[in-house]
Design a protein around this motif. Sequence first.
Motif, PDB file in Angstrom:
ATOM      1  N   PRO A   1       8.949 -14.024 -17.292  1.00  0.00           N
ATOM      2  CA  PRO A   1       7.959 -13.043 -17.768  1.00  0.00           C
ATOM      3  C   PRO A   1       8.434 -12.244 -18.981  1.00  0.00           C
ATOM      4  O   PRO A   1       7.662 -12.028 -19.941  1.00  0.00           O
ATOM      5  CB  PRO A   1       7.744 -12.139 -16.547  1.00  0.00           C
ATOM      6  CG  PRO A   1       8.076 -13.000 -15.374  1.00  0.00           C
ATOM      7  CD  PRO A   1       9.207 -13.861 -15.841  1.00  0.00           C
TER       8      PRO A   1
ATOM      9  N   THR B   1       6.606 -12.405 -22.649  1.00  0.00           N
ATOM     10  CA  THR B   1       6.095 -11.169 -23.245  1.00  0.00           C
ATOM     11  C   THR B   1       6.599 -10.993 -24.664  1.00  0.00           C
ATOM     12  O   THR B   1       5.862 -10.542 -25.557  1.00  0.00           O
ATOM     13  CB  THR B   1       6.487  -9.961 -22.383  1.00  0.00           C
ATOM     14  OG1 THR B   1       5.903 -10.121 -21.078  1.00  0.00           O
ATOM     15  CG2 THR B   1       6.004  -8.666 -22.991  1.00  0.00           C
TER      16      THR B   1
ATOM     17  N   GLU C   1       1.252 -23.052 -13.870  1.00  0.00           N
ATOM     18  CA  GLU C   1      -0.102 -22.603 -13.533  1.00  0.00           C
ATOM     19  C   GLU C   1      -0.147 -21.099 -13.298  1.00  0.00           C
ATOM     20  O   GLU C   1      -1.144 -20.437 -13.634  1.00  0.00           O
ATOM     21  CB  GLU C   1      -0.616 -23.360 -12.301  1.00  0.00           C
ATOM     22  CG  GLU C   1      -0.794 -24.852 -12.511  1.00  0.00           C
ATOM     23  CD  GLU C   1      -1.812 -25.190 -13.588  1.00  0.00           C
ATOM     24  OE1 GLU C   1      -2.669 -24.349 -13.905  1.00  0.00           O
ATOM     25  OE2 GLU C   1      -1.740 -26.313 -14.141  1.00  0.00           O
ATOM     26  N   GLU C   2       0.912 -20.545 -12.736  1.00  0.00           N
ATOM     27  CA  GLU C   2       0.957 -19.096 -12.526  1.00  0.00           C
ATOM     28  C   GLU C   2       0.954 -18.353 -13.852  1.00  0.00           C
ATOM     29  O   GLU C   2       0.287 -17.320 -14.009  1.00  0.00           O
ATOM     30  CB  GLU C   2       2.197 -18.726 -11.711  1.00  0.00           C
ATOM     31  CG  GLU C   2       2.117 -19.145 -10.239  1.00  0.00           C
ATOM     32  CD  GLU C   2       3.417 -18.909  -9.496  1.00  0.00           C
ATOM     33  OE1 GLU C   2       4.400 -18.437 -10.126  1.00  0.00           O
ATOM     34  OE2 GLU C   2       3.472 -19.211  -8.292  1.00  0.00           O
ATOM     35  N   VAL C   3       1.716 -18.862 -14.830  1.00  0.00           N
ATOM     36  CA  VAL C   3       1.730 -18.243 -16.151  1.00  0.00           C
ATOM     37  C   VAL C   3       0.340 -18.304 -16.774  1.00  0.00           C
ATOM     38  O   VAL C   3      -0.140 -17.330 -17.368  1.00  0.00           O
ATOM     39  CB  VAL C   3       2.769 -18.918 -17.060  1.00  0.00           C
ATOM     40  CG1 VAL C   3       2.624 -18.435 -18.509  1.00  0.00           C
ATOM     41  CG2 VAL C   3       4.176 -18.653 -16.555  1.00  0.00           C
ATOM     42  N   LYS C   4      -0.310 -19.447 -16.647  1.00  0.00           N
ATOM     43  CA  LYS C   4      -1.653 -19.597 -17.210  1.00  0.00           C
ATOM     44  C   LYS C   4      -2.611 -18.556 -16.620  1.00  0.00           C
ATOM     45  O   LYS C   4      -3.441 -17.977 -17.339  1.00  0.00           O
ATOM     46  CB  LYS C   4      -2.178 -21.016 -16.937  1.00  0.00           C
ATOM     47  CG  LYS C   4      -3.531 -21.306 -17.575  1.00  0.00           C
ATOM     48  CD  LYS C   4      -4.046 -22.673 -17.174  1.00  0.00           C
ATOM     49  CE  LYS C   4      -3.231 -23.789 -17.777  1.00  0.00           C
ATOM     50  NZ  LYS C   4      -3.846 -25.122 -17.539  1.00  0.00           N
ATOM     51  N   ALA C   5      -2.467 -18.311 -15.325  1.00  0.00           N
ATOM     52  CA  ALA C   5      -3.332 -17.322 -14.670  1.00  0.00           C
ATOM     53  C   ALA C   5      -2.953 -15.888 -15.038  1.00  0.00           C
ATOM     54  O   ALA C   5      -3.823 -15.028 -15.216  1.00  0.00           O
ATOM     55  CB  ALA C   5      -3.267 -17.506 -13.157  1.00  0.00           C
ATOM     56  N   ASP C   6      -1.655 -15.616 -15.175  1.00  0.00           N
ATOM     57  CA  ASP C   6      -1.176 -14.252 -15.422  1.00  0.00           C
ATOM     58  C   ASP C   6      -1.310 -13.821 -16.882  1.00  0.00           C
ATOM     59  O   ASP C   6      -1.330 -12.617 -17.165  1.00  0.00           O
ATOM     60  CB  ASP C   6       0.297 -14.125 -15.000  1.00  0.00           C
ATOM     61  CG  ASP C   6       0.479 -14.221 -13.493  1.00  0.00           C
ATOM     62  OD1 ASP C   6      -0.518 -14.072 -12.764  1.00  0.00           O
ATOM     63  OD2 ASP C   6       1.626 -14.467 -13.063  1.00  0.00           O
ATOM     64  N   TYR C   7      -1.368 -14.805 -17.784  1.00  0.00           N
ATOM     65  CA  TYR C   7      -1.437 -14.487 -19.218  1.00  0.00           C
ATOM     66  C   TYR C   7      -2.644 -15.205 -19.835  1.00  0.00           C
ATOM     67  O   TYR C   7      -2.489 -16.150 -20.611  1.00  0.00           O
ATOM     68  CB  TYR C   7      -0.163 -14.910 -19.932  1.00  0.00           C
ATOM     69  CG  TYR C   7       1.095 -14.229 -19.451  1.00  0.00           C
ATOM     70  CD1 TYR C   7       1.576 -13.080 -20.067  1.00  0.00           C
ATOM     71  CD2 TYR C   7       1.809 -14.733 -18.367  1.00  0.00           C
ATOM     72  CE1 TYR C   7       2.728 -12.444 -19.631  1.00  0.00           C
ATOM     73  CE2 TYR C   7       2.963 -14.110 -17.907  1.00  0.00           C
ATOM     74  CZ  TYR C   7       3.418 -12.970 -18.546  1.00  0.00           C
ATOM     75  OH  TYR C   7       4.559 -12.348 -18.110  1.00  0.00           O
TER      76      TYR C   7
END
Length: 238
Positions: free
Chosen positions: A156, A160, A193-199
């Motif tokens: 993360p 960022t 996939e988590e990164v795609k959802a979180d960002y």
Amino acid sequence: MKEMNGNIDEVTLIDNWQLVSKQMKQAYDHADRQTDNVMLLAVSKTKPAHMIATLAEQGQRDFGENYLQEAIEKITILKAQTVGKSIVWHYIGSIQRNKTRDIAEHFDWVQTVERDIIAKRLNDQRPADLPPLNVLIQLNIDNEDSKSGCLPSQLPELITAIKEYERLQLRGLMIIPAKANTDAFARTKQLFEEVKADYPELDSWDTLSMGMSGDMAEAIENGTTMVRVGTAIFGQRA
């Protein structure tokens, strides 16, 4: 199989490339994937420019290089040829600070960004007349001391930082998993996939580079979008 100067001949090279392409399609069909075609990155390190030109003439577009000075020589040779103008160059080697300017000036993609200081230097040194440099974050998914890459817990913070650099285009993740760790592909796909959802602002987050000659089918089954294949195409390193 004929060899010239330690390298396979042109016919064998093309046959190998066609076989790998066929195996990729078979793995893709077996995995019953409906979207996201898989890109073949031909890893051409230690191989001469004329072998790259041969495959480029067959339609292979993306080539990966590990060794910077060797790569720059080949890029320079091939950009002077018509066939070389369509090649997309990926840097997949380790990055020291004194290498960033040459990488930023000569490559289209960098797959081995693992620290903010490297990302910042690539951003600052990317020429203004070139499009933003496509970058992947190299992830040390199995926390191996012998491997480069940021840890999942560090992801993360690095994302960022990179997403604010205007001369970089953050595209996704790259891994080289431990040989014995069979679920590394699945875990990396989940992180992706988590990164795609979180960002959601990362509209170019679309690339997962995992899988090589020996584990290509498994990587495709687990959702990779790019496989990096060297030996199966070019033969053994000289």
